[in-house]
Design a protein around this motif. Structure first.
Motif, mmCIF file in Angstrom:
data_model
loop_
_atom_site.group_PDB
_atom_site.id
_atom_site.type_symbol
_atom_site.label_atom_id
_atom_site.label_comp_id
_atom_site.label_asym_id
_atom_site.label_seq_id
_atom_site.Cartn_x
_atom_site.Cartn_y
_atom_site.Cartn_z
ATOM 1 N N PRO A 75 0.646 -1.238 -0.018
ATOM 2 C CA PRO A 75 -0.057 0.184 -0.024
ATOM 3 C C PRO A 75 0.947 1.280 0.020
ATOM 4 O O PRO A 75 0.283 2.211 -0.225
ATOM 5 C CB PRO A 75 -0.731 -0.054 1.313
ATOM 6 N N GLY A 76 2.109 1.250 0.310
ATOM 7 C CA GLY A 76 2.944 2.416 0.093
ATOM 8 C C GLY A 76 3.432 2.780 -1.009
ATOM 9 O O GLY A 76 4.298 3.735 -1.386
ATOM 10 N N ALA A 77 3.109 2.045 -2.266
ATOM 11 C CA ALA A 77 3.426 2.221 -3.466
ATOM 12 C C ALA A 77 3.118 3.699 -4.130
ATOM 13 O O ALA A 77 1.969 4.160 -3.881
ATOM 14 C CB ALA A 77 2.786 1.224 -4.827
ATOM 15 N N ALA A 78 3.949 4.332 -4.844
ATOM 16 C CA ALA A 78 3.764 5.729 -5.030
ATOM 17 C C ALA A 78 3.664 5.913 -6.621
ATOM 18 O O ALA A 78 3.295 6.995 -7.146
ATOM 19 C CB ALA A 78 4.863 6.336 -4.571
ATOM 20 N N LEU A 79 4.199 4.822 -7.099
ATOM 21 C CA LEU A 79 4.107 5.079 -8.868
ATOM 22 C C LEU A 79 4.040 3.627 -9.460
ATOM 23 O O LEU A 79 4.546 2.780 -9.119
ATOM 24 C CB LEU A 79 5.547 5.556 -9.079
ATOM 25 N N VAL A 80 3.296 3.575 -10.634
ATOM 26 C CA VAL A 80 3.318 2.357 -11.430
ATOM 27 C C VAL A 80 3.953 2.661 -12.782
ATOM 28 O O VAL A 80 3.905 3.550 -13.218
ATOM 29 C CB VAL A 80 1.874 2.023 -11.686
ATOM 30 N N ILE A 109 -5.029 1.648 -15.739
ATOM 31 C CA ILE A 109 -4.090 1.566 -14.593
ATOM 32 C C ILE A 109 -4.172 2.724 -13.671
ATOM 33 O O ILE A 109 -4.274 2.456 -12.311
ATOM 34 C CB ILE A 109 -2.658 1.322 -14.924
ATOM 35 N N ALA A 110 -4.050 3.817 -13.929
ATOM 36 C CA ALA A 110 -4.210 5.125 -13.136
ATOM 37 C C ALA A 110 -5.547 5.152 -12.460
ATOM 38 O O ALA A 110 -5.923 5.422 -11.290
ATOM 39 C CB ALA A 110 -4.097 6.219 -13.868
ATOM 40 N N GLU A 111 -6.696 4.986 -13.145
ATOM 41 C CA GLU A 111 -8.027 4.815 -12.607
ATOM 42 C C GLU A 111 -8.331 4.025 -11.663
ATOM 43 O O GLU A 111 -8.783 4.016 -10.513
ATOM 44 C CB GLU A 111 -8.935 4.845 -13.778
ATOM 45 N N ARG A 112 -7.834 2.582 -11.759
ATOM 46 C CA ARG A 112 -7.971 1.564 -10.928
ATOM 47 C C ARG A 112 -7.029 1.723 -9.632
ATOM 48 O O ARG A 112 -7.473 1.343 -8.558
ATOM 49 C CB ARG A 112 -7.545 0.263 -11.729
ATOM 50 N N THR A 113 -5.913 2.383 -9.655
ATOM 51 C CA THR A 113 -4.938 2.434 -8.701
ATOM 52 C C THR A 113 -4.780 3.708 -8.101
ATOM 53 O O THR A 113 -4.594 3.862 -6.741
ATOM 54 C CB THR A 113 -3.519 1.933 -9.095
ATOM 55 N N GLY A 114 -5.132 4.805 -8.704
ATOM 56 C CA GLY A 114 -5.129 6.184 -8.187
ATOM 57 C C GLY A 114 -3.679 6.616 -8.434
ATOM 58 O O GLY A 114 -3.556 7.908 -8.111
ATOM 59 N N LEU A 115 -2.797 5.874 -8.917
ATOM 60 C CA LEU A 115 -1.468 6.338 -8.852
ATOM 61 C C LEU A 115 -1.146 6.695 -10.247
ATOM 62 O O LEU A 115 -1.594 6.316 -11.300
ATOM 63 C CB LEU A 115 -0.697 5.141 -8.289
ATOM 64 N N ILE A 358 15.222 10.796 -21.669
ATOM 65 C CA ILE A 358 14.128 10.589 -20.448
ATOM 66 C C ILE A 358 13.203 9.519 -21.272
ATOM 67 O O ILE A 358 12.792 10.082 -22.216
ATOM 68 C CB ILE A 358 13.877 11.679 -19.794
ATOM 69 N N LEU A 359 12.757 8.619 -20.735
ATOM 70 C CA LEU A 359 11.846 7.735 -21.349
ATOM 71 C C LEU A 359 10.467 7.976 -20.814
ATOM 72 O O LEU A 359 10.198 8.235 -19.904
ATOM 73 C CB LEU A 359 12.416 6.370 -21.106
ATOM 74 N N GLY A 360 9.723 7.765 -21.754
ATOM 75 C CA GLY A 360 8.291 7.302 -21.389
ATOM 76 C C GLY A 360 7.081 8.709 -21.087
ATOM 77 O O GLY A 360 7.769 9.861 -21.658
ATOM 78 N N THR A 361 6.025 8.407 -20.950
ATOM 79 C CA THR A 361 4.984 9.617 -20.705
ATOM 80 C C THR A 361 4.615 9.043 -19.499
ATOM 81 O O THR A 361 4.387 7.888 -19.023
ATOM 82 C CB THR A 361 3.874 9.435 -21.894
ATOM 83 N N ILE A 362 3.961 10.232 -18.948
ATOM 84 C CA ILE A 362 3.347 10.185 -17.451
ATOM 85 C C ILE A 362 1.852 10.265 -17.483
ATOM 86 O O ILE A 362 1.438 11.463 -18.192
ATOM 87 C CB ILE A 362 4.212 11.035 -16.539
ATOM 88 N N THR A 363 1.183 9.375 -17.094
ATOM 89 C CA THR A 363 -0.414 9.574 -16.870
ATOM 90 C C THR A 363 -0.542 9.852 -15.390
ATOM 91 O O THR A 363 -0.328 9.088 -14.381
ATOM 92 C CB THR A 363 -1.252 8.335 -17.254
ATOM 93 N N PRO A 364 -1.194 10.925 -15.036
ATOM 94 C CA PRO A 364 -1.322 11.503 -13.745
ATOM 95 C C PRO A 364 -2.435 10.462 -12.903
ATOM 96 O O PRO A 364 -3.269 9.860 -13.613
ATOM 97 C CB PRO A 364 -2.069 12.834 -13.723
ATOM 98 N N GLY A 365 -2.242 10.369 -11.784
ATOM 99 C CA GLY A 365 -3.402 9.390 -11.111
ATOM 100 C C GLY A 365 -4.552 10.380 -10.527
ATOM 101 O O GLY A 365 -4.693 11.446 -11.195
ATOM 102 N N ARG A 366 -4.988 9.993 -9.455
ATOM 103 C CA ARG A 366 -6.063 10.898 -8.855
ATOM 104 C C ARG A 366 -5.660 12.145 -8.155
ATOM 105 O O ARG A 366 -6.432 13.310 -8.301
ATOM 106 C CB ARG A 366 -6.899 10.168 -7.860
ATOM 107 N N ALA A 367 -4.531 12.340 -7.577
ATOM 108 C CA ALA A 367 -4.061 13.546 -6.941
ATOM 109 C C ALA A 367 -3.329 14.337 -8.180
ATOM 110 O O ALA A 367 -2.851 13.872 -9.147
ATOM 111 C CB ALA A 367 -2.872 13.003 -5.952
ATOM 112 N N PRO A 368 -3.207 15.662 -7.965
ATOM 113 C CA PRO A 368 -2.326 16.487 -8.640
ATOM 114 C C PRO A 368 -0.985 15.820 -8.964
ATOM 115 O O PRO A 368 -0.565 15.390 -7.987
ATOM 116 C CB PRO A 368 -2.299 17.783 -7.990
#
Length: 387
Positions: A75-80, A109-115, A358-368
């Motif tokens: 539950p301490g996970a901060a990033l997927v 993934i962002a919707e399901r985990t909030g991350l 720098i690789l990838g794209t970032i999809t926000p979670g529920r928080a800013p």
């Protein structure tokens, strides 16, 4: 396509050292319907934009479920970090990679985990003129530069991933020398495709190498399989199932002109996978090969590989504290962590890119979305800790 690998990692930057604590990993099988649909859409079969859209959603949803389970355990996970499912790797006739496609929409993934989710890790390297692979080379270079690698092996060492394709990272004893990494050729791709063909889809892999162990290598067929323009091409180079599918094997059988029993075919394809890796290891004078990936569970493949590599030593990455089946998941966790901290994740001498990216794209979670300050130093070593 064996399943969805989820690994949880504790990661910490300490100067030029990146510390990784493996926290656990699991593999979730694709649903039968999705696995069947994925195989039906892969080259050389034709597909439609509708089918790709449906698959993109289906893979994203099943990744999201696997990620939610992993976050529930940690539950301490901060990033997927989600690599996605590769469905096409666009390689031109001259070996240049023009594009690559991994599906599995990260919004699910962002919707399901909030991350927040880091995804699409290969495209930036391709845009910079690279092959987009093998991106695990950075993890390999950092790991082989760290503690735990045999100090008695005086020559180059290689990290080997035995997935559908065998990719190799070669690091010399001089840490200032440029590392090299590329796709050597097929590992499990042709073996798995042959099992599907000979069993009518009832089986999808040669579990434990049992079929190959019952068969006898057809040396004539092996020679035909090794007469392959990709194997002769100089690195950097990449390939995939758009080249190494069962049609490749059928073309070799047609050139051969005689029938080959099912188990003999599996034995020959297994010997072929071993020789592909061994030939590249001999080319670089490798003293030690550290293997990972699903192919390490194939006892026939590992035995054939050990025999063809000798006198070079073969062992698995488990010896260094990383579970073999989870190595790529941990590697992509590292790449996403570097992206999150504003650090490049490719090795230009390995992928052929013009520069580090720098690789990838970032999809926000529920928080800013709040990124940490860019890290001050690029790590040069990876240390595996026990927590």
């Amino acid at each position: 396509m064996d399943g969805i690998d989820a690994a949880a990692a504790g990661l910490e930057l300490a100067g030029d050292v990146l510390r990784l604590t493996p926290l656990g990993h699991d593999t979730t099988a694709y649903s039968a319907a999705l696995a069947t649909a994925l195989r039906a859409a892969l080259p050389p079969q034709p597909t439609t934009v509708e089918a790709v859209c449906r698959l993109d959603t289906g893979v994203g949803q099943e990744f999201a479920a696997a990620a939610q389970q992993a976050v529930g355990r940690h539950p301490g996970a901060a990033l997927v970090v989600a690599h996605g499912q590769t469905v096409f790797h666009w390689v031109e006739g001259d070996g240049r990679v023009a594009g690559t496609l991994q599906i599995g929409r990260p919004a699910w993934i962002a919707e399901r985990t909030g991350l927040p989710v880091v995804s699409d890790l290969r495209s930036a390297d391709v845009a910079a003129g690279g092959q987009g692979a093998p991106l695990v080379a950075l993890f390999d270079v950092l790991l082989l530069g760290g503690a735990g690698v045999d100090p008695g092996a005086g020559g180059p060492r290689a990290a080997l991933n035995l997935g559908g394709i065998a990719n190799l990272t070669v690091v010399g004893p001089d840490r200032n020398a440029a590392p090299l990494a590329y796709d050597a050729g097929p590992a499990n791709a042709l073996i798995d495709a042959a099992v599907v063909a000979v069993t009518g889809g009832a089986e999808t892999c040669d579990r434990g190498g049992s079929r190959a162990a019952r068969g006898t290598v057809d040396e004539e067929l092996l020679a035909v399989l090794l007469d392959d323009a990709f194997l002769a091409r100089a690195p950097p180079k990449t390939t995939g199932k758009e080249r190494y599918h069962h049609g490749f094997t059928q073309a070799a059988l047609a050139r051969l002109g005689h029938a080959v029993a099912a188990d003999d075919l599996l034995a020959t394809l297994t010997a072929h996978a071993a020789e592909v890796v061994a030939a590249e290891s001999r080319r670089h004078g490798v003293d030690e090969v550290i293997a990972s990936g699903g192919g390490t569970d194939n006892r026939a493949l590992m035995a054939a590989l050990a025999g063809r590599l000798a006198p070079a030593r073969l062992r698995t990455v488990d010896d260094l504290g990383i579970p073999s089946g989870a190595k790529e998941a941990y590697a992509f966790a590292v790449l996403g962590f570097l992206t999150w901290h504003g650090l490049p994740g490719n090795v230009p001498t390995c992928t052929g890119a013009r520069h580090a990216a720098i690789l990838g794209t970032i999809t926000p979670g529920r928080a800013p979305l709040t990124l940490p300050p860019p890290a001050a130093a690029v790590p040069s070593r990876l240390e595996i800790t026990g927590g």
